[in-house]
Write an enzyme that holds these catalytic residues in place. Sequence first.
Site, PDB file in Angstrom:
ATOM      1  N   ASN A 210       0.850  -1.204   0.000  1.00  0.00           N
ATOM      2  CA  ASN A 210       0.000   0.000   0.000  1.00  0.00           C
ATOM      3  C   ASN A 210       0.878   1.245   0.000  1.00  0.00           C
ATOM      4  O   ASN A 210       2.099   1.150  -0.043  1.00  0.00           O
ATOM      5  CB  ASN A 210      -0.960  -0.040   1.192  1.00  0.00           C
ATOM      6  N   ASP A 279      -4.511  -6.347   4.694  1.00  0.00           N
ATOM      7  CA  ASP A 279      -5.570  -7.205   5.245  1.00  0.00           C
ATOM      8  C   ASP A 279      -5.583  -8.590   4.604  1.00  0.00           C
ATOM      9  O   ASP A 279      -6.110  -9.534   5.167  1.00  0.00           O
ATOM     10  CB  ASP A 279      -6.933  -6.546   5.026  1.00  0.00           C
ATOM     11  N   LYS A 289       9.334 -16.602 -10.330  1.00  0.00           N
ATOM     12  CA  LYS A 289       8.573 -15.476 -10.882  1.00  0.00           C
ATOM     13  C   LYS A 289       7.439 -15.991 -11.772  1.00  0.00           C
ATOM     14  O   LYS A 289       7.677 -16.854 -12.642  1.00  0.00           O
ATOM     15  CB  LYS A 289       9.528 -14.597 -11.703  1.00  0.00           C
ATOM     16  N   PHE A 324      -5.426   3.621  14.252  1.00  0.00           N
ATOM     17  CA  PHE A 324      -5.675   4.611  13.206  1.00  0.00           C
ATOM     18  C   PHE A 324      -6.785   4.055  12.324  1.00  0.00           C
ATOM     19  O   PHE A 324      -6.955   2.835  12.246  1.00  0.00           O
ATOM     20  CB  PHE A 324      -4.417   4.824  12.356  1.00  0.00           C
ATOM     21  N   LYS A 338     -14.571   0.582  14.453  1.00  0.00           N
ATOM     22  CA  LYS A 338     -13.256  -0.035  14.724  1.00  0.00           C
ATOM     23  C   LYS A 338     -12.890   0.074  16.204  1.00  0.00           C
ATOM     24  O   LYS A 338     -12.253  -0.833  16.750  1.00  0.00           O
ATOM     25  CB  LYS A 338     -12.167   0.602  13.851  1.00  0.00           C
ATOM     26  N   LYS A 342     -12.231  -3.506  17.964  1.00  0.00           N
ATOM     27  CA  LYS A 342     -10.841  -3.807  18.335  1.00  0.00           C
ATOM     28  C   LYS A 342     -10.534  -3.433  19.781  1.00  0.00           C
ATOM     29  O   LYS A 342      -9.387  -3.475  20.208  1.00  0.00           O
ATOM     30  CB  LYS A 342      -9.889  -3.095  17.372  1.00  0.00           C
TER      31      LYS A 342
HETATM   32  O1  PMT Z   1       2.667   6.319   6.507  1.00  0.00           O
HETATM   33  P1  PMT Z   1       2.097   7.593   5.946  1.00  0.00           P
HETATM   34  O2  PMT Z   1       2.422   7.755   4.475  1.00  0.00           O
HETATM   35  O3  PMT Z   1       2.488   8.790   6.751  1.00  0.00           O
HETATM   36  O4  PMT Z   1       0.501   7.488   5.993  1.00  0.00           O
HETATM   37  C1  PMT Z   1      -0.156   7.515   7.224  1.00  0.00           C
HETATM   38  C2  PMT Z   1      -1.348   6.540   7.255  1.00  0.00           C
HETATM   39  C3  PMT Z   1      -2.404   7.026   6.282  1.00  0.00           C
HETATM   40  C4  PMT Z   1      -0.898   5.138   6.881  1.00  0.00           C
HETATM   41  C5  PMT Z   1      -1.873   6.567   8.733  1.00  0.00           C
HETATM   42  O5  PMT Z   1      -2.305   7.864   9.035  1.00  0.00           O
HETATM   43  C6  PMT Z   1      -3.044   5.590   8.908  1.00  0.00           C
HETATM   44  O6  PMT Z   1      -4.179   5.913   8.707  1.00  0.00           O
HETATM   45  N1  PMT Z   1      -2.736   4.328   9.324  1.00  0.00           N
HETATM   46  C7  PMT Z   1      -3.684   3.224   9.444  1.00  0.00           C
HETATM   47  C8  PMT Z   1      -3.927   2.622   8.098  1.00  0.00           C
HETATM   48  C9  PMT Z   1      -4.852   1.411   8.164  1.00  0.00           C
HETATM   49  O7  PMT Z   1      -4.405   0.319   7.979  1.00  0.00           O
HETATM   50  O8  PMT Z   1      -6.057   1.684   8.524  1.00  0.00           O
HETATM   51  P2  PMT Z   1      -7.248   0.553   8.672  1.00  0.00           P
HETATM   52  O9  PMT Z   1      -8.448   1.375   8.846  1.00  0.00           O
HETATM   53  O10 PMT Z   1      -7.170  -0.417   7.581  1.00  0.00           O
HETATM   54  O11 PMT Z   1      -6.863  -0.182  10.018  1.00  0.00           O
HETATM   55  C10 PMT Z   1      -7.349   0.231  11.290  1.00  0.00           C
HETATM   56  C11 PMT Z   1      -6.321  -0.041  12.351  1.00  0.00           C
HETATM   57  O12 PMT Z   1      -6.120  -1.452  12.497  1.00  0.00           O
HETATM   58  C12 PMT Z   1      -4.957   0.547  12.080  1.00  0.00           C
HETATM   59  O13 PMT Z   1      -4.438   1.033  13.296  1.00  0.00           O
HETATM   60  C13 PMT Z   1      -4.153  -0.633  11.576  1.00  0.00           C
HETATM   61  O14 PMT Z   1      -2.772  -0.510  11.926  1.00  0.00           O
HETATM   62  C14 PMT Z   1      -4.781  -1.811  12.288  1.00  0.00           C
HETATM   63  N2  PMT Z   1      -4.766  -3.063  11.528  1.00  0.00           N
HETATM   64  C15 PMT Z   1      -5.411  -3.173  10.325  1.00  0.00           C
HETATM   65  C16 PMT Z   1      -5.439  -4.380   9.664  1.00  0.00           C
HETATM   66  C17 PMT Z   1      -4.778  -5.485  10.222  1.00  0.00           C
HETATM   67  N3  PMT Z   1      -4.778  -6.650   9.598  1.00  0.00           N
HETATM   68  N4  PMT Z   1      -4.165  -5.366  11.400  1.00  0.00           N
HETATM   69  C18 PMT Z   1      -4.142  -4.173  12.060  1.00  0.00           C
HETATM   70  O15 PMT Z   1      -3.553  -4.062  13.153  1.00  0.00           O
END
Ligand code: PMT
Length: 403
Positions: A210, A279, A289, A324, A338, A342
């Site tokens: 990503n 995810d 490859k 986040f 979330k 979580k």
């Molecule tokens: O790195 P930058 O370029 O500065 O960009 C910052 C950012 C946009 C990445 C950051 O601000 C941000 O939003 N990070 C969370 C991105 C994300 O994965 O969001 P989500 O809504 O998919 O996940 C929610 C939360 O669960 C996040 O805290 C994530 O770390 C966590 N997660 C998600 C999926 C997973 N399988 N395991 C997790 O722990």
Amino acid sequence: MLKGKKIVLGVTGGIAVYKAVDLVSKLKKAGAQVRVVMTEAATKFVTPLTFKEISGQAVATDMWYANQEFNVEHIALVEWADMMLLAPATANIIGKMAAGIADDLLSTTILACQKPIIVCPAMNTGMYNKTVVQENINKLAKWGMTIMPPAVGHLACGTTGIGRLPEPADIVEFVQQYLAMQEGDLRALKVLVTAAGTREPIDPVRYIGNRSSGKMGYAIAKAASDRGAKVILISGPSLLAPPAGVEFISVESTQEMLDAVLKYYDEVDVVIKAAAVADYKSNVVATQKIKKHDDEGISLLLDRNPDILKILGSRKKKQFLVGFAAETQNLLANAQEKIQKKNLDMIVANDVTLQGAGFNADTNVVKFLFPDGKVRSLEKMAKSAVAEAILDVVKENVTILRK
Ligand code: PMT
């Protein structure tokens, strides 16, 4: 941390004295007041006048000078100071300190000093490695002084090895880290931060990834470390250099990030999960490859990756958990969901479609959401400022939780 700090800088006679001039300038720029004490040998390399002009303060060089600024110069200096910094510190001054010798103004000032002392040894590699020098340095450390190890590189004597005085900016960073650990408002906390995106391999050359650069997570790690927290930064691939003073763990896949996070989870007070975690992963990772065929597409079967944050939420004991949410629609509703799913204490929601927000930007536009439904909206601001705001909330809440 250096704003208003009063530092006595002891400068001893080595070629690196020229770097100490820049060090004074950088300490002053960071807000410190600096008084320089030079040994006679140091004055052979750079004149006291240079240090006087840069520091804006009289420079002390001699016990017996009749027109001293203070009555008993060495005592007045250490009473004035919050700390002493010795850079460069020669093998000679280190030896005197280890033996308790006070035979000039600087060694007498050091002996009289009850304040913290940071020593930056700088000398030829052979001298530095001598048993007597190493034992002397160990003695100083054992007696509570802080040693900044010398850098490795080209030395004035023409050899290459350990013994260089670190760059002035690195010494300033070291002093700041030291002060943060002593005085920072988060010094009691151990904080785990995740940053950047995870990658899931498809074959030896391709992966699912990503757009996360790591900027948001690295800004949080740096801010927490600057405020004295012990920081563990677990990061997916990123072009950024890890901030000074943090324990850095590099991972690639979601499973690797999960393993690293779980290894530290029990010992930390706070987790801030800024990482963009993949995810899904490919059901099969090809060992070779994958070859393309002219008129056929291919299908990838994807498996669900573990949700790291959800696992942490289900095992939460004392930890304050910050997630986040990167959203492109229904920001508040999705982020609120979330928090519940979580078991978070706070979520930082960013609408990544906004200008100057989300992936790879230097700024972010975020909302803080809490389990009780409260929402706080922040203006667009630098990611470093977002980091500070998150840590302010963490500090307030962790204090409340501990009462
Ligand atoms: O790195 P930058 O370029 O500065 O960009 C910052 C950012 C946009 C990445 C950051 O601000 C941000 O939003 N990070 C969370 C991105 C994300 O994965 O969001 P989500 O809504 O998919 O996940 C929610 C939360 O669960 C996040 O805290 C994530 O770390 C966590 N997660 C998600 C999926 C997973 N399988 N395991 C997790 O722990």
